[in-house]
Design a protein around this motif. Sequence first.
Motif, PDB file in Angstrom:
ATOM      1  N   UNK A 207      43.947  45.058  42.897  1.00 38.09           N
ATOM      2  CA  UNK A 207      42.715  45.663  43.406  1.00 38.09           C
ATOM      3  C   UNK A 207      41.833  46.044  42.218  1.00 38.09           C
ATOM      4  N   UNK A 208      40.635  45.491  42.187  1.00 36.20           N
ATOM      5  CA  UNK A 208      39.688  45.768  41.112  1.00 36.20           C
ATOM      6  C   UNK A 208      38.274  45.894  41.686  1.00 36.20           C
ATOM      7  N   UNK A 209      37.428  46.492  40.902  1.00 36.28           N
ATOM      8  CA  UNK A 209      36.003  46.535  41.247  1.00 36.28           C
ATOM      9  C   UNK A 209      35.298  45.399  40.511  1.00 36.28           C
ATOM     10  N   UNK A 210      34.490  44.667  41.227  1.00 40.73           N
ATOM     11  CA  UNK A 210      33.792  43.532  40.633  1.00 40.73           C
ATOM     12  C   UNK A 210      32.313  43.587  40.995  1.00 40.73           C
ATOM     13  N   UNK A 211      31.529  42.869  40.199  1.00 41.87           N
ATOM     14  CA  UNK A 211      30.094  42.805  40.467  1.00 41.87           C
ATOM     15  C   UNK A 211      29.758  41.654  41.394  1.00 41.87           C
ATOM     16  N   UNK A 212      28.501  41.259  41.367  1.00 43.92           N
ATOM     17  CA  UNK A 212      28.025  40.191  42.225  1.00 43.92           C
ATOM     18  C   UNK A 212      28.427  38.829  41.668  1.00 43.92           C
ATOM     19  N   UNK A 213      28.619  37.860  42.564  1.00 52.30           N
ATOM     20  CA  UNK A 213      28.873  36.487  42.168  1.00 52.30           C
ATOM     21  C   UNK A 213      27.583  35.700  42.350  1.00 52.30           C
ATOM     22  N   UNK A 214      27.251  34.909  41.340  1.00 50.49           N
ATOM     23  CA  UNK A 214      26.009  34.122  41.357  1.00 50.49           C
ATOM     24  C   UNK A 214      26.331  32.652  41.123  1.00 50.49           C
ATOM     25  N   UNK A 215      25.455  31.801  41.662  1.00 51.08           N
ATOM     26  CA  UNK A 215      25.507  30.367  41.364  1.00 51.08           C
ATOM     27  C   UNK A 215      24.670  30.126  40.124  1.00 51.08           C
ATOM     28  N   UNK A 216      25.289  29.588  39.064  1.00 55.65           N
ATOM     29  CA  UNK A 216      24.579  29.427  37.798  1.00 55.65           C
ATOM     30  C   UNK A 216      24.871  28.057  37.211  1.00 55.65           C
ATOM     31  N   UNK A 217      23.861  27.203  37.225  1.00 56.70           N
ATOM     32  CA  UNK A 217      23.945  25.868  36.626  1.00 56.70           C
ATOM     33  C   UNK A 217      25.180  25.092  37.091  1.00 56.70           C
ATOM     34  N   UNK A 218      25.401  25.081  38.383  1.00 54.86           N
ATOM     35  CA  UNK A 218      26.462  24.268  38.952  1.00 54.86           C
ATOM     36  C   UNK A 218      27.815  24.932  39.066  1.00 54.86           C
ATOM     37  N   UNK A 219      27.911  26.211  38.683  1.00 54.19           N
ATOM     38  CA  UNK A 219      29.188  26.920  38.770  1.00 54.19           C
ATOM     39  C   UNK A 219      28.963  28.336  39.293  1.00 54.19           C
ATOM     40  N   UNK A 220      30.048  28.960  39.758  1.00 52.43           N
ATOM     41  CA  UNK A 220      29.978  30.344  40.215  1.00 52.43           C
ATOM     42  C   UNK A 220      30.346  31.279  39.071  1.00 52.43           C
ATOM     43  N   UNK A 221      29.561  32.324  38.889  1.00 57.34           N
ATOM     44  CA  UNK A 221      29.791  33.302  37.839  1.00 57.34           C
ATOM     45  C   UNK A 221      29.807  34.691  38.465  1.00 57.34           C
ATOM     46  N   UNK A 222      30.849  35.480  38.174  1.00 53.88           N
ATOM     47  CA  UNK A 222      30.960  36.833  38.717  1.00 53.88           C
ATOM     48  C   UNK A 222      30.665  37.847  37.620  1.00 53.88           C
ATOM     49  N   UNK A 223      29.731  38.754  37.886  1.00 54.04           N
ATOM     50  CA  UNK A 223      29.388  39.783  36.924  1.00 54.04           C
ATOM     51  C   UNK A 223      30.476  40.857  36.871  1.00 54.04           C
ATOM     52  N   UNK A 224      30.653  41.433  35.698  1.00 51.71           N
ATOM     53  CA  UNK A 224      31.552  42.564  35.555  1.00 51.71           C
ATOM     54  C   UNK A 224      30.804  43.834  35.930  1.00 51.71           C
ATOM     55  N   UNK A 225      31.400  44.645  36.789  1.00 48.62           N
ATOM     56  CA  UNK A 225      30.751  45.884  37.234  1.00 48.62           C
ATOM     57  C   UNK A 225      31.832  46.863  37.677  1.00 48.62           C
ATOM     58  N   UNK A 226      32.090  47.876  36.855  1.00 48.77           N
ATOM     59  CA  UNK A 226      33.131  48.858  37.168  1.00 48.77           C
ATOM     60  C   UNK A 226      32.763  49.728  38.359  1.00 48.77           C
ATOM     61  N   UNK A 227      31.513  49.640  38.796  1.00 48.60           N
ATOM     62  CA  UNK A 227      31.070  50.403  39.957  1.00 48.60           C
ATOM     63  C   UNK A 227      30.857  49.518  41.182  1.00 48.60           C
ATOM     64  N   UNK A 228      31.263  48.259  41.068  1.00 52.15           N
ATOM     65  CA  UNK A 228      31.072  47.319  42.162  1.00 52.15           C
ATOM     66  C   UNK A 228      32.076  47.519  43.274  1.00 52.15           C
ATOM     67  N   UNK A 229      32.065  46.596  44.222  1.00 49.81           N
ATOM     68  CA  UNK A 229      32.956  46.685  45.375  1.00 49.81           C
ATOM     69  C   UNK A 229      34.405  46.488  44.935  1.00 49.81           C
ATOM     70  N   UNK A 230      35.299  47.252  45.531  1.00 49.10           N
ATOM     71  CA  UNK A 230      36.730  47.104  45.263  1.00 49.10           C
ATOM     72  C   UNK A 230      37.303  46.046  46.203  1.00 49.10           C
ATOM     73  N   UNK A 231      38.059  45.121  45.638  1.00 44.09           N
ATOM     74  CA  UNK A 231      38.575  44.025  46.444  1.00 44.09           C
ATOM     75  C   UNK A 231      39.820  43.444  45.778  1.00 44.09           C
ATOM     76  N   UNK A 232      40.440  42.454  46.427  1.00 45.36           N
ATOM     77  CA  UNK A 232      41.560  41.735  45.828  1.00 45.36           C
ATOM     78  C   UNK A 232      41.009  40.699  44.858  1.00 45.36           C
ATOM     79  N   UNK A 233      41.483  40.740  43.624  1.00 43.73           N
ATOM     80  CA  UNK A 233      41.065  39.739  42.638  1.00 43.73           C
ATOM     81  C   UNK A 233      42.293  38.990  42.138  1.00 43.73           C
ATOM     82  N   UNK A 234      42.064  37.744  41.745  1.00 45.69           N
ATOM     83  CA  UNK A 234      43.115  36.883  41.212  1.00 45.69           C
ATOM     84  C   UNK A 234      43.064  36.968  39.693  1.00 45.69           C
ATOM     85  N   UNK A 235      44.203  37.258  39.076  1.00 47.91           N
ATOM     86  CA  UNK A 235      44.283  37.435  37.628  1.00 47.91           C
ATOM     87  C   UNK A 235      45.185  36.372  37.021  1.00 47.91           C
ATOM     88  N   UNK A 236      44.749  35.823  35.897  1.00 47.36           N
ATOM     89  CA  UNK A 236      45.560  34.867  35.144  1.00 47.36           C
ATOM     90  C   UNK A 236      45.092  34.880  33.699  1.00 47.36           C
TER      91      UNK A 236
END
Length: 406
Positions: free
Chosen positions: A48-77
């Motif tokens: 469980x982590x807080x993440x920022x918004x995900x954007x479409x950027x030049x053909x790929x998805x990019x997620x912003x880092x935001x310690x105040x963002x929504x808390x959700x399940x994230x995949x870590x590797x």
Amino acid sequence: MASTTNQAPQADDLPWFISVDDHVVEPPTVWSDRLPARYKDVGPRYARRRVGLTRWQQGSFVTDKDDNGAETDVWLFEDVVKPIRRNIAAAGLDRDEMDLNPISFDEMRKGCFDPVARLEDMDLNHVGASLCFPQMSRFCGQEFSEAKDKDLGLACVKAYNDWMVDEWCATDRARLIPLIMVPLWDGELAAAEVRRNAERGVHAVTFSENPYVLGFPSIHSGAWEPFFRACAETGTTINMHIGSSSKMATVSPDAVPAVGASLSSANAVSSLMEFLFSGVLERYPTLLLAYSEGQIGWIPYQLERADAVWSEHRAWNGLKGEMKQPPSHYYYRQVYGCVFRDFFGLRNLADVGEDNVTFEIDYPHTDSTFPNTVALAREMFAGLTDDQRYKVCRGNAIRMLHLDID
């Protein structure tokens, strides 16, 4: 969240579908139950982590880092932190809810990650059997091929394949078809993994539509010959999903995502042309290629153009007479396209090749036709004969994937 009916459609007029392109959001135990203890803190896991918004950027998805963002399940590797987006776990959501915001396991439809629930959703949608691509590790396991620790990457590939065969597909071996991944950084290791899984009845492997874009040797380099040979000798079909080069076609860097989504077949076009002119299909006449989620309407023109280049541009096309047959010959013999919403392609089925087209649902993605596939299929297949409907719905998939089913 929209509700989905619990009543299966009445579809006696349609063969039961075999979907050759679905996805599974890998559940938390895939790697945690199978990797050595030394990889506990760096191997794939959810938290469980807080993440920022995900954007479409030049053909790929990019997620912003935001310690105040929504808390959700994230995949870590290793250093990767990746939320599960609503557009990839979209089953059961309203269209306007299928956005790039994060979704947790508690919020998503259980069929996204649970095989028993998946079978129930397949029943609701007239799906007899399903082939699932990975999701969080990307469509051909690119995440593991980019690992800093290649021993860890290989262990993750094998752990995923063991889970796919021994757990996901073991729930119903007749209906859940195994699709494995391979280590993309080494053709010999990839071949060994194909052979290891072929010994337990696996006949499908996911591969990149363009490994060169991922930083690996091209299919022209010779580095993949052990892999191609292993697939041909074991009857393992190479399945290439759009985006399995980790970048979708786009035009301008500030173009809206709709541009890339509308160009979804572009990667398949490029990949098919490379394979047709590579000599791979001539060297391995039993090797089968499958293009997933690229639709089929573009195929007749591309074959016409490729044949013209083979014939009319022979003085400079680089082939030097090495291809004994025109490119279309190898396509009709060894390549399969895939359809889920392509009325134009099906109206031109004779040119696409009625023996070269399979069907997909794309559960649980935004593109998925779930739970309304029967109604759409009736409309799309209205002009086809019973024999053609059978081939597209399931017959070609049975042959393509070497399935031992009716």
